[in-house]
Design a protein around this motif. Sequence first.
Motif, PDB file in Angstrom:
ATOM      1  N   THR A 283       0.781  -1.428  -0.401  1.00  9.84           N
ATOM      2  CA  THR A 283      -0.249   0.047   0.447  1.00  9.84           C
ATOM      3  C   THR A 283       0.963   0.992   0.419  1.00  9.84           C
ATOM      4  O   THR A 283       1.034   1.803  -0.562  1.00  9.84           O
TER       5      THR A 283
ATOM      6  N   LEU B  79     -10.602   1.829   4.431  1.00  2.00           N
ATOM      7  CA  LEU B  79      -9.304   1.785   3.785  1.00  2.00           C
ATOM      8  C   LEU B  79      -9.612   2.987   2.515  1.00  2.00           C
ATOM      9  O   LEU B  79      -9.779   3.490   1.306  1.00  2.00           O
TER      10      LEU B  79
ATOM     11  N   HIS C 208      -4.797  -7.432   2.842  1.00  2.00           N
ATOM     12  CA  HIS C 208      -5.368  -6.282   3.785  1.00  2.00           C
ATOM     13  C   HIS C 208      -6.006  -6.743   4.489  1.00  2.00           C
ATOM     14  O   HIS C 208      -7.075  -6.859   4.058  1.00  2.00           O
TER      15      HIS C 208
END
Lengths: 181, 518
Positions: free
Chosen positions: A4, B274, B343
Amino acid sequence: MYQTLRRIVRIGIKTEDAPAPATEDVVVARLQERILRTLGRALTIRHVDAGSCNACELEAQALSNPYYNLEGLGIRHVASPRHADALMVTGPVSKHMAIALKRTYDAMPDPKLVIAVGECACTGGIFANSYATLGPLSNVLPIDVAIPGCPPSPTALLQGILAAITNPARPLHADPRSPVD
Amino acid sequence: MNVAPLGLAAAPLAAGVPAQRVPVSAGQLLTASRLAWENGGRLIGLWGSDERDRHRGFCIRVALEDRDGLTVLEHTLPDANAHYPDLTSIFPAADRMQRATYDLLGIAAESDDQRPWLWMASWPIDQFPLRRDFVPSPVWEPGQEEYDFVKVEGDGVHEIPVGPVHAGIIEPGHFRFQIVGEKVLRLEERLGYAHKGIEKRFETLPILDAGRLAGRVSGDSTVAYAWAYAQAVECLARAVPPPRASWLRALCLERERLANHLGDLGAIGNDGGLAFGLAQFSRLREDVLRENAAAFGHRLLMDVVVPGGVARDLAWEHVHRMHDEADRIGREIVALRDIYDEHAGLQDRFRNCGRIAPELAARLGLVGLAGRASGRAHDLRCDFPCAPYDVLSVRIASETEGDVWARVAVRFDEVLETLRLIAVITAALLDPATSGDSCVTLGTIPPDRLATGYIEGWRGPVLVALESAADGMIRRCHPQDPSWCNWPAIEHAIIGNIVPDFPLINKSFNLSYSGHDL
């Protein structure tokens, strides 16, 4: 997490900045500077969909994307009308939304601005002559700015928001020379 | 569906897919519906029309889709006092369609649920807008209705009303939650706030001009609606659009699918906490929309697809750019998908949230994207491909988990497939074989013809039924949004989940309010 962060670093900051060659980007950049100069404080906006076809909503949502970065200009969307400075309305004011719309407007403390967004809110659009709509927003609320377009581009929306906070006293129209679709 | 075993006579129906129309009596309406259900058929739409001016009372039409195509059952009611059978026990989605038909036409099904659906005290309860003798009055002020929400009794049960004005920039609708603590016991939707009288408006427009209105039933599906409408018009006119038009239409439809999926993937990620996802995907969506504006003159591609073809052709430099863009976006999406999949926090929100099991999806008749995420692998581009999909071999995306994760996975698969399709379509557009006109002029359309257009929009199949009147006007136009079939499913998906997960579940479906409310 690493991927990320790596992507964030790789993509970088996309928020557009002046100066740039004469394209849509330039108009956005000029608007950002003018908004920042004019605003002494942040502007909060409450949006109400009064029967829109949802195209105007898509473009209003686009204002929060990295290119336009509305929040970076100090302008936020708020959930409660109690916190709002400006009421942004889309749609031809369907009769079924009339009461909710008026309640939202009444709940906003003064001073407040009203911005009509899109062809339907400005003129009633293609839904004007209907048993189910009340027509342009001006039939229902006093408006400060009308932003035409079907739908107006995010750039035109930014121009309109700017017009609302520089001269709220009389109705204005977004710059017709802007690249509105 | 073969209706011969029921002793019924089918006539061909001009449509974008194989289709038939079958006149039925009340009893036959039930038996034919049951036959369709037993053969894996699903309800696509139900609507009525006022035929008293032709001395035929009222007509109820029920559109069903199965592996053979579309079947439109047509049932005549002699007058407004007659009732037609309740189809809810066979097709649960029929409930709201029947109630809406009553609100607009005053003809009722023999059903227990006679609550209004599209009526909200904005016109007198004994007036019916779609009747041909309906005259609106300016003295009718918007009123406030008392709607009978089903309440849950019990210790500690609370009721939360949400909407029609929602927290974010989204369409209006009301959701009534019955909760204990944070857990949702029951959700009931109340829709109709965006009702604009679209079907009545159609009847004031010439057939060849009304594509503009069709494209504004649900702005995010403007291409799908415009194409379904254009298909219906071309069927009425017995015309075929030129091949180049079909390629351009497919390009527009796939770009619409691409833009919506990108927006949704970002928004669903955001609703799961997110914000990074929202930033990245909304950036990609903006890239797509800016290319749309440069190439076609409109960011959302409104008014590009028109009856006869497309309104403007595409310059070859834009075709090249779109071809290259497809490649670039594809690589970014693959990287973002990996981030989403890895994630842990996001997956914790997505997995098992808002689950519709395949059996329930089949029972409810889920269609489109949400259906495909719950094992219902139907996609018009694969099942009944119209040109140019008949040469594109679209790969269908399907999951069986039926949760938010599955609806996200289907979007990722579809967006990658759409990018592949855009690459193939743009390559085809550069081929001299597809050069030529992008639009054909349509002649006068005779009155009293019925046709349907049927196109797989990004959230599901969009049906437009169109009947011509004299002088090139519209007698009746009924747009049927796939959201009609899927809205009831959210009431099931939320049960057992917590209230803060509702925005996530709702967004994972992303159904149309305006397309539903008409």
